[in-house]
Design a protein around this motif. Structure first.
Motif, PDB file in Angstrom:
ATOM      1  N   ILE A  26       0.822  -1.214   0.000  1.00  0.00           N
ATOM      2  CA  ILE A  26       0.000   0.000   0.000  1.00  0.00           C
ATOM      3  C   ILE A  26       0.852   1.259   0.000  1.00  0.00           C
ATOM      4  O   ILE A  26       0.559   2.227  -0.707  1.00  0.00           O
ATOM      5  N   GLY A  27       1.938   1.272   0.771  1.00  0.00           N
ATOM      6  CA  GLY A  27       2.762   2.476   0.853  1.00  0.00           C
ATOM      7  C   GLY A  27       3.467   2.793  -0.450  1.00  0.00           C
ATOM      8  O   GLY A  27       3.497   3.938  -0.887  1.00  0.00           O
ATOM      9  N   LEU A 136       9.378  10.214   0.999  1.00  0.00           N
ATOM     10  CA  LEU A 136       9.642   9.047   0.176  1.00  0.00           C
ATOM     11  C   LEU A 136      10.994   8.426   0.500  1.00  0.00           C
ATOM     12  O   LEU A 136      11.207   7.233   0.278  1.00  0.00           O
ATOM     13  N   GLY A 137      11.907   9.246   1.028  1.00  0.00           N
ATOM     14  CA  GLY A 137      13.210   8.723   1.413  1.00  0.00           C
ATOM     15  C   GLY A 137      13.132   7.633   2.461  1.00  0.00           C
ATOM     16  O   GLY A 137      14.015   6.773   2.541  1.00  0.00           O
ATOM     17  N   GLY A 138      12.089   7.649   3.269  1.00  0.00           N
ATOM     18  CA  GLY A 138      11.932   6.621   4.285  1.00  0.00           C
ATOM     19  C   GLY A 138      10.887   5.580   3.957  1.00  0.00           C
ATOM     20  O   GLY A 138      10.753   4.582   4.669  1.00  0.00           O
ATOM     21  N   GLU A 139      10.142   5.792   2.882  1.00  0.00           N
ATOM     22  CA  GLU A 139       9.010   4.907   2.567  1.00  0.00           C
ATOM     23  C   GLU A 139       9.451   3.577   1.971  1.00  0.00           C
ATOM     24  O   GLU A 139       9.104   2.515   2.486  1.00  0.00           O
ATOM     25  N   TRP A 140      10.233   3.626   0.889  1.00  0.00           N
ATOM     26  CA  TRP A 140      10.529   2.378   0.192  1.00  0.00           C
ATOM     27  C   TRP A 140      11.298   1.396   1.062  1.00  0.00           C
ATOM     28  O   TRP A 140      10.940   0.209   1.129  1.00  0.00           O
ATOM     29  N   PHE A 162       6.534  -7.547  -3.556  1.00  0.00           N
ATOM     30  CA  PHE A 162       5.246  -6.906  -3.254  1.00  0.00           C
ATOM     31  C   PHE A 162       5.363  -5.389  -3.121  1.00  0.00           C
ATOM     32  O   PHE A 162       4.535  -4.664  -3.689  1.00  0.00           O
ATOM     33  N   PRO A 163       6.354  -4.843  -2.409  1.00  0.00           N
ATOM     34  CA  PRO A 163       6.485  -3.386  -2.449  1.00  0.00           C
ATOM     35  C   PRO A 163       6.811  -2.868  -3.847  1.00  0.00           C
ATOM     36  O   PRO A 163       6.405  -1.757  -4.208  1.00  0.00           O
ATOM     37  N   GLN A 164       7.498  -3.682  -4.662  1.00  0.00           N
ATOM     38  CA  GLN A 164       7.826  -3.253  -6.022  1.00  0.00           C
ATOM     39  C   GLN A 164       6.588  -3.184  -6.917  1.00  0.00           C
ATOM     40  O   GLN A 164       6.544  -2.408  -7.876  1.00  0.00           O
ATOM     41  N   LEU A 165       5.588  -3.994  -6.608  1.00  0.00           N
ATOM     42  CA  LEU A 165       4.356  -3.968  -7.402  1.00  0.00           C
ATOM     43  C   LEU A 165       3.602  -2.650  -7.249  1.00  0.00           C
ATOM     44  O   LEU A 165       2.701  -2.356  -8.045  1.00  0.00           O
ATOM     45  N   GLY A 166       3.968  -1.868  -6.233  1.00  0.00           N
ATOM     46  CA  GLY A 166       3.351  -0.558  -6.084  1.00  0.00           C
ATOM     47  C   GLY A 166       3.595   0.335  -7.291  1.00  0.00           C
ATOM     48  O   GLY A 166       2.783   1.228  -7.579  1.00  0.00           O
ATOM     49  N   ALA A 167       4.694   0.105  -8.013  1.00  0.00           N
ATOM     50  CA  ALA A 167       5.012   0.941  -9.181  1.00  0.00           C
ATOM     51  C   ALA A 167       4.005   0.761 -10.310  1.00  0.00           C
ATOM     52  O   ALA A 167       3.391   1.729 -10.761  1.00  0.00           O
ATOM     53  N   PRO A 168       3.781  -0.464 -10.806  1.00  0.00           N
ATOM     54  CA  PRO A 168       2.780  -0.598 -11.870  1.00  0.00           C
ATOM     55  C   PRO A 168       1.363  -0.302 -11.413  1.00  0.00           C
ATOM     56  O   PRO A 168       0.567   0.283 -12.168  1.00  0.00           O
ATOM     57  N   ILE A 169       1.020  -0.679 -10.175  1.00  0.00           N
ATOM     58  CA  ILE A 169      -0.334  -0.404  -9.687  1.00  0.00           C
ATOM     59  C   ILE A 169      -0.545   1.100  -9.548  1.00  0.00           C
ATOM     60  O   ILE A 169      -1.591   1.640  -9.937  1.00  0.00           O
ATOM     61  N   GLY A 170       0.450   1.799  -8.999  1.00  0.00           N
ATOM     62  CA  GLY A 170       0.349   3.249  -8.857  1.00  0.00           C
ATOM     63  C   GLY A 170       0.226   3.940 -10.206  1.00  0.00           C
ATOM     64  O   GLY A 170      -0.520   4.914 -10.356  1.00  0.00           O
ATOM     65  N   PHE A 171       0.953   3.424 -11.216  1.00  0.00           N
ATOM     66  CA  PHE A 171       0.878   3.998 -12.560  1.00  0.00           C
ATOM     67  C   PHE A 171      -0.544   3.878 -13.115  1.00  0.00           C
ATOM     68  O   PHE A 171      -1.108   4.847 -13.653  1.00  0.00           O
ATOM     69  N   ILE A 172      -1.108   2.690 -13.007  1.00  0.00           N
ATOM     70  CA  ILE A 172      -2.446   2.462 -13.572  1.00  0.00           C
ATOM     71  C   ILE A 172      -3.490   3.308 -12.843  1.00  0.00           C
ATOM     72  O   ILE A 172      -4.373   3.905 -13.473  1.00  0.00           O
ATOM     73  N   PHE A 208      -7.300  13.219  -4.210  1.00  0.00           N
ATOM     74  CA  PHE A 208      -7.761  11.846  -3.985  1.00  0.00           C
ATOM     75  C   PHE A 208      -6.754  11.021  -3.195  1.00  0.00           C
ATOM     76  O   PHE A 208      -7.114  10.042  -2.538  1.00  0.00           O
ATOM     77  N   SER A 209      -5.482  11.407  -3.233  1.00  0.00           N
ATOM     78  CA  SER A 209      -4.448  10.619  -2.561  1.00  0.00           C
ATOM     79  C   SER A 209      -4.706  10.481  -1.069  1.00  0.00           C
ATOM     80  O   SER A 209      -4.264   9.521  -0.442  1.00  0.00           O
ATOM     81  N   ILE A 210      -5.432  11.424  -0.484  1.00  0.00           N
ATOM     82  CA  ILE A 210      -5.680  11.373   0.957  1.00  0.00           C
ATOM     83  C   ILE A 210      -6.494  10.143   1.336  1.00  0.00           C
ATOM     84  O   ILE A 210      -6.351   9.599   2.433  1.00  0.00           O
ATOM     85  N   VAL A 211      -7.350   9.671   0.418  1.00  0.00           N
ATOM     86  CA  VAL A 211      -8.135   8.459   0.670  1.00  0.00           C
ATOM     87  C   VAL A 211      -7.208   7.252   0.765  1.00  0.00           C
ATOM     88  O   VAL A 211      -7.339   6.413   1.669  1.00  0.00           O
ATOM     89  N   MET A 212      -6.265   7.167  -0.165  1.00  0.00           N
ATOM     90  CA  MET A 212      -5.323   6.054  -0.160  1.00  0.00           C
ATOM     91  C   MET A 212      -4.434   6.083   1.076  1.00  0.00           C
ATOM     92  O   MET A 212      -4.113   5.043   1.653  1.00  0.00           O
ATOM     93  N   VAL A 213      -4.040   7.278   1.497  1.00  0.00           N
ATOM     94  CA  VAL A 213      -3.203   7.411   2.690  1.00  0.00           C
ATOM     95  C   VAL A 213      -3.951   6.920   3.921  1.00  0.00           C
ATOM     96  O   VAL A 213      -3.384   6.240   4.792  1.00  0.00           O
ATOM     97  N   ALA A 214      -5.223   7.240   4.034  1.00  0.00           N
ATOM     98  CA  ALA A 214      -6.027   6.800   5.182  1.00  0.00           C
ATOM     99  C   ALA A 214      -6.064   5.278   5.258  1.00  0.00           C
ATOM    100  O   ALA A 214      -5.929   4.687   6.345  1.00  0.00           O
ATOM    101  N   ILE A 215      -6.229   4.623   4.106  1.00  0.00           N
ATOM    102  CA  ILE A 215      -6.235   3.159   4.084  1.00  0.00           C
ATOM    103  C   ILE A 215      -4.867   2.620   4.493  1.00  0.00           C
ATOM    104  O   ILE A 215      -4.759   1.675   5.296  1.00  0.00           O
ATOM    105  N   GLY A 216      -3.807   3.229   3.969  1.00  0.00           N
ATOM    106  CA  GLY A 216      -2.458   2.787   4.301  1.00  0.00           C
ATOM    107  C   GLY A 216      -2.134   2.932   5.777  1.00  0.00           C
ATOM    108  O   GLY A 216      -1.503   2.055   6.378  1.00  0.00           O
TER     109      GLY A 216
END
Length: 449
Positions: A26-27, A136-140, A162-172, A208-216
């Motif tokens: 998610i992050g 982002l420096g501390g996220e990945w 799994f953290p790497q899959l965030g790249a294609p999912i985030g793009f889409i 809209f990103s705030i919704v995703m952050v709340a879930i994360g």
């Protein structure tokens, strides 16, 4: 598959596997969603709204320069959050990084434009981008540690994807949302978004990103601290200054890790940010490109990104079976070759362009996937957050911060030909290949040591 993980060699029940996967995914999904939202806006919106009218190329370069500012802040964030992660634990640090990142992205969606406040507008944009980069420096690295430190024996590379899959999912997610908004607010001029899009539509993906952050945040607040960190604490091995320790005792790993990521970063940002500019530029423009309209080219990119996701998932089992180093050596050789065939592929019409996108994004998945395990494996548990974070984020300066800027300059040098941009990619891949040949295999290291 069992619902819980037993930490290797410790006998302590750790996080459920489903929670590990979701928390690590998610992050980075939000991280890359934020990146793609900004990268798309940097091409479509910011040159029109945050800089004075005049030279379109200069405005685009200025927009990319602000994009690169976030990369400069990332190593500072890696040091700050790495210090907290190695001293206070992975869980609280990940929550703090995600919250900082989400607030900065949300605030970009509220910024005034150049017409309203003049040069104060791009100044505010720089501040928000620096805040994003710092977070982002501390996220990945934190997400990668959650995945790999909780992985079953023999499957660290699989869990590291799994953290790497965030790249294609985030793009889409990001580009899909932009496509929907562009369809609702169509433009009669394919080279410029509609007035409604420029006035307020572009703000929606940022807000809209705030919704995703709340879930994360909800997912990460339910994490249990990793067994590797708990063992470090119990053994009294926590360093007072992890940064000093990692530079004193693991400086070779820092250098190698930084160059391991170099080709990955350059390929990633060329296939996403530069390709969007090149694909949309008119064939008869001052800086000629492929001449596609925005919707068509982004849909083509999304097809390529599907292959990015597929090969990211495939790279994990390959890296666990054949080793990280061996897998990446062959993939990096492929990137070297790919950079040298840009001109004939892009000159082959729509089929060639589509093949170029699919091949580039497939190579991206194969090189990016194993990094989720490889970089954390270079460092012991008491400096792992700091070490992997610095290597990953210093490489972002060498590969990501300058790549779009260099690419535009080389694009201009080639009078519209992508030849020198491809050569640039191949050259950076050669540096990564040298580092892999100098490095060693990490597949069998003890993550609790």
């Amino acid at each position: 598959m069992s619902s819980t993980l037993v930490a290797p060699h410790s006998g302590a029940v750790a996080n459920p596997r489903s929670r590990v996967i979701l928390a690590s995914l998610i992050g980075t999904t939000i991280e890359f969603y934020d990146f793609y939202v900004y990268a798309t806006a940097a091409v479509l919106v910011f040159p029109h709204l945050f800089f004075p009218a005049g030279n379109d190329t200069a405005a685009l370069l200025a927009s990319f320069a602000i994009f690169g500012a976030a990369m400069v802040a990332r190593p500072l964030g890696a040091i700050f959050f790495g210090h907290l992660g190695d001293k206070r634990g992975r869980k609280a640090t990940l929550v703090g990084a995600l919250l900082t990142m989400g607030v900065a992205t949300f605030l970009i969606g509220l910024l005034p434009t150049y017409d309203l406040v003049g040069w104060f507008a791009p100044a505010l944009l720089v501040v928000m981008r620096l805040a994003q980069g710092f977070a982002l420096g501390g996220e990945w690295s934190g997400a990668a540690l959650v995945a790999t430190e909780n992985a079953p024996p023999g499957k660290r590379a699989v869990f590291g994807t799994f953290p790497q899959l965030g790249a294609p999912i985030g793009f889409i997610l990001a580009n899909g949302l932009f496509l929907i908004i562009a369809a609702v607010m169509p433009s009669e001029d394919p080279s410029r978004p509609s007035d409604a899009f420029l006035n307020w539509g572009w703000r929606i993906p940022f807000l809209f990103s705030i919704v995703m952050v709340a879930i994360g945040l909800w997912v990460r607040l339910n994490l249990v601290e990793s067994a590797a960190f708990e063992k470090t604490v119990k053994a009294g091995k926590v360093h007072k200054l992890p940064l000093a320790s990692v530079f004193q005792t693991h400086w070779k790993e820092l250098i190698l890790g930084t160059f391991y990521m170099l080709a990955t970063y350059v390929l990633f940002y060329l296939m996403t940010t530069f390709s969007l500019s090149y694909g949309r530029a008119g064939v008869n423009a001052g800086l000629p490109g492929l001449g596609y309209d925005y919707t068509t080219f982004v849909l083509m990119m999304i097809i390529g990104v599907v292959f990015f996701g597929i090969f990211t998932m495939l790279s994990g089992p390959w890296a666990d079976r054949w080793g990280r180093r061996r897998t990446l050596i062959w993939v990096t050789l492929g990137i070297v070759a790919f950079g040298l065939v840009w001109v004939p592929m892009l000159a082959a019409g729509p089929a060639g362009v589509m093949a170029w996108l699919i091949l580039g994004f497939s190579l991206m998945g194969m090189t990016f996937g194993p990094m989720g395990a490889l970089l954390p494996e270079l460092f012991p548990a008491n400096v792992r957050y700091t070490g992997s974070g610095i290597a990953y984020n210093v490489s972002s300066i060498l590969g990501a911060a300058v790549a779009p800027f260099i690419a535009v300059a080389l694009w201009s040098l080639g009078a519209g030909s992508p030849f020198w941009v491809g050569v640039y990619l191949s050259s950076m891949a050669v540096l990564t290949l040298i580092s892999l040949l100098l490095g060693h295999e990490t597949r069998d290291v003890d993550m609790e040591a």
